[in-house]
Design a protein around this motif. Sequence first.
Motif, PDB file in Angstrom:
ATOM      1  N   GLY A 175      38.760  26.588 -45.851  1.00  0.00           N
ATOM      2  CA  GLY A 175      40.042  27.209 -46.163  1.00  0.00           C
ATOM      3  C   GLY A 175      40.914  27.541 -44.974  1.00  0.00           C
ATOM      4  O   GLY A 175      42.137  27.592 -45.099  1.00  0.00           O
ATOM      5  N   LEU A 176      40.296  27.752 -43.796  1.00  0.00           N
ATOM      6  CA  LEU A 176      41.055  28.322 -42.683  1.00  0.00           C
ATOM      7  C   LEU A 176      41.154  27.442 -41.437  1.00  0.00           C
ATOM      8  O   LEU A 176      42.039  27.659 -40.614  1.00  0.00           O
ATOM      9  CB  LEU A 176      40.436  29.666 -42.268  1.00  0.00           C
ATOM     10  N   VAL A 177      40.249  26.492 -41.282  1.00  0.00           N
ATOM     11  CA  VAL A 177      40.164  25.805 -39.994  1.00  0.00           C
ATOM     12  C   VAL A 177      40.458  24.313 -40.136  1.00  0.00           C
ATOM     13  O   VAL A 177      39.744  23.605 -40.849  1.00  0.00           O
ATOM     14  CB  VAL A 177      38.764  26.001 -39.370  1.00  0.00           C
ATOM     15  N   PRO A 178      41.522  23.796 -39.469  1.00  0.00           N
ATOM     16  CA  PRO A 178      41.734  22.354 -39.419  1.00  0.00           C
ATOM     17  C   PRO A 178      40.533  21.712 -38.702  1.00  0.00           C
ATOM     18  O   PRO A 178      39.887  22.387 -37.906  1.00  0.00           O
ATOM     19  CB  PRO A 178      43.012  22.205 -38.599  1.00  0.00           C
ATOM     20  N   PRO A 179      40.197  20.441 -38.977  1.00  0.00           N
ATOM     21  CA  PRO A 179      40.984  19.439 -39.687  1.00  0.00           C
ATOM     22  C   PRO A 179      40.671  19.296 -41.177  1.00  0.00           C
ATOM     23  O   PRO A 179      40.690  18.175 -41.691  1.00  0.00           O
ATOM     24  CB  PRO A 179      40.620  18.156 -38.942  1.00  0.00           C
ATOM     25  N   HIS A 180      40.377  20.370 -41.875  1.00  0.00           N
ATOM     26  CA  HIS A 180      40.197  20.272 -43.323  1.00  0.00           C
ATOM     27  C   HIS A 180      41.543  19.996 -43.996  1.00  0.00           C
ATOM     28  O   HIS A 180      42.590  20.417 -43.499  1.00  0.00           O
ATOM     29  CB  HIS A 180      39.563  21.553 -43.861  1.00  0.00           C
ATOM     30  N   VAL A 202      40.034  30.179 -36.076  1.00  0.00           N
ATOM     31  CA  VAL A 202      38.693  30.539 -35.607  1.00  0.00           C
ATOM     32  C   VAL A 202      38.595  32.049 -35.413  1.00  0.00           C
ATOM     33  O   VAL A 202      37.583  32.675 -35.759  1.00  0.00           O
ATOM     34  CB  VAL A 202      38.357  29.790 -34.302  1.00  0.00           C
ATOM     35  N   LEU A 203      39.651  32.655 -34.861  1.00  0.00           N
ATOM     36  CA  LEU A 203      39.672  34.105 -34.644  1.00  0.00           C
ATOM     37  C   LEU A 203      39.539  34.870 -35.954  1.00  0.00           C
ATOM     38  O   LEU A 203      38.824  35.875 -36.047  1.00  0.00           O
ATOM     39  CB  LEU A 203      40.980  34.495 -33.937  1.00  0.00           C
ATOM     40  N   VAL A 204      40.215  34.394 -36.987  1.00  0.00           N
ATOM     41  CA  VAL A 204      40.126  35.036 -38.307  1.00  0.00           C
ATOM     42  C   VAL A 204      38.792  34.719 -38.971  1.00  0.00           C
ATOM     43  O   VAL A 204      38.196  35.569 -39.647  1.00  0.00           O
ATOM     44  CB  VAL A 204      41.294  34.567 -39.209  1.00  0.00           C
ATOM     45  N   ALA A 205      38.297  33.509 -38.754  1.00  0.00           N
ATOM     46  CA  ALA A 205      37.086  33.056 -39.447  1.00  0.00           C
ATOM     47  C   ALA A 205      35.842  33.830 -39.031  1.00  0.00           C
ATOM     48  O   ALA A 205      34.976  34.113 -39.874  1.00  0.00           O
ATOM     49  CB  ALA A 205      36.878  31.563 -39.197  1.00  0.00           C
ATOM     50  N   VAL A 206      35.727  34.190 -37.760  1.00  0.00           N
ATOM     51  CA  VAL A 206      34.492  34.814 -37.260  1.00  0.00           C
ATOM     52  C   VAL A 206      34.180  36.135 -37.973  1.00  0.00           C
ATOM     53  O   VAL A 206      33.109  36.277 -38.574  1.00  0.00           O
ATOM     54  CB  VAL A 206      34.547  34.995 -35.731  1.00  0.00           C
ATOM     55  N   PRO A 207      35.082  37.139 -37.960  1.00  0.00           N
ATOM     56  CA  PRO A 207      34.751  38.374 -38.684  1.00  0.00           C
ATOM     57  C   PRO A 207      34.667  38.178 -40.197  1.00  0.00           C
ATOM     58  O   PRO A 207      33.881  38.844 -40.876  1.00  0.00           O
ATOM     59  CB  PRO A 207      35.895  39.323 -38.315  1.00  0.00           C
ATOM     60  N   THR A 208      35.466  37.249 -40.711  1.00  0.00           N
ATOM     61  CA  THR A 208      35.448  36.999 -42.160  1.00  0.00           C
ATOM     62  C   THR A 208      34.092  36.478 -42.609  1.00  0.00           C
ATOM     63  O   THR A 208      33.521  36.954 -43.595  1.00  0.00           O
ATOM     64  CB  THR A 208      36.541  35.987 -42.541  1.00  0.00           C
TER      65      THR A 208
END
Length: 465
Positions: A175-180, A202-208
Amino acid sequence: MTRPSVEMLAADAPEPITSAGHAQLGIAVLAGIAVIVLLITKFKLHAFLALTIGSLTLGAIAGAPLDKVLTSFSAGLGTTVAGVGVLIALGAILGKMLADSGGADQIVDTILEKAGGRSMPWAMVLIASVIGLPLFFEVGIVLLIPVVLMVAKRGNYSLMRIGIPALAGLSVMHGLVPPHPGPLVAIDAVGADLGITLALGVLVAVPTVIIAGPVFSKYAARWVDVPAPEKMIPQRASEGLDKRPGFGATLFTVLLPVILMLAKALVDIVIDDPENLVQRVFDVIGAPMIALLASVLVGIFTLLRPAGFSKERISPLVEKSLMPIAGILLIVGAGGGFKQTLIDTGVGQMVLDISEDWAIPALLLAWLIAVVIRLATGSATVATVSAAGLVAPLAADMSSTHAALLVLAIGAGSLFFSHVNDAGFWMVKEYFGLSVGQNIKTWSVMETIISVVAGGIVLLLSLVI
């Protein structure tokens, strides 16, 4: 964050293909989305056909000439496929190489050798996040499910304690990280910078992923305590191979596109001179297509050759990797056609006009729109491309950072509460041997946590950067 004014954008906006007022356009949007939802959920029509028919419905009710609606839809489809189609294809090839060479299994086994006890859920998050970078969500599930089931069985772990972190890692990447495909389409729609979006993603993905994975899995394991179903443990991809690539080479190949794209973003920030030779070089090698192409070419020597693949086996592998993505490309393309129809009928400007008087921040509005479409259609990709088309005008006066955050807000909203109209819901249910109620308590709640936490972090970042 500065919101674009209607006056500033009106002069640059293309002439709409209809003279319908806001009320008629609003009805047209609702009708178009309702048709898409009904066709997907009630009549089980493929999302490509549903989006095509929904776009025509939208244009007809908005009072636009159908020939112009067709032109808008075709232009949007072509532009979207041209923008992200090659990237999706290269990602599919890399994912197939990773799976068939045994590289994915090598990453999994190496990390699991170093993990045990309480660290196992964290190891599963790490595995899923790394594997999930180049793979589509469904492919990632197929690759990781055998590992999840075997780890749960051999280590006598609760299935949810191991499975939820793995699913969270895959879902967050999707949902958050290209290249999806979803993030790529949203980046293209709002004109965001891919490198900045990747870094912030990546910054948002880590704590999430930490909150939705290892932390939530403690509670999920208490709510639903089930063993790993014996009948669902399939053969792993590398079991038929005599040898497989090394861990370091595999990890380098998977992360190479991310490294190149982040390097480009960093050089652009540090040098900030389009005429500088170094920046021009990094602009080329850090372009998504070149970064993914480089990873695929490197993968021939780091993944396929060590696994014993001859030159004659490489071409058939590439061919097999491209066949499953035909449906994805068509859905993404039709989503781009729907987006362009929204823009050309004046719906994007209507959203801008109406939201000008609202006290809702643009990022929150984007998240809410994606949530509504996700709940209605069950498809994160459909939610992303549709929401991106609706809120694209809001990005016109945003900084590159906030445009990237707009993409992430859409991506976060597109993951909200997966339920019975989502194919992923049924995949997880069947693989883990859960009832519908158990799946809602675990998988659906996990997806909602991802959506809310990621959306909240995006809003917080918009206040400080």
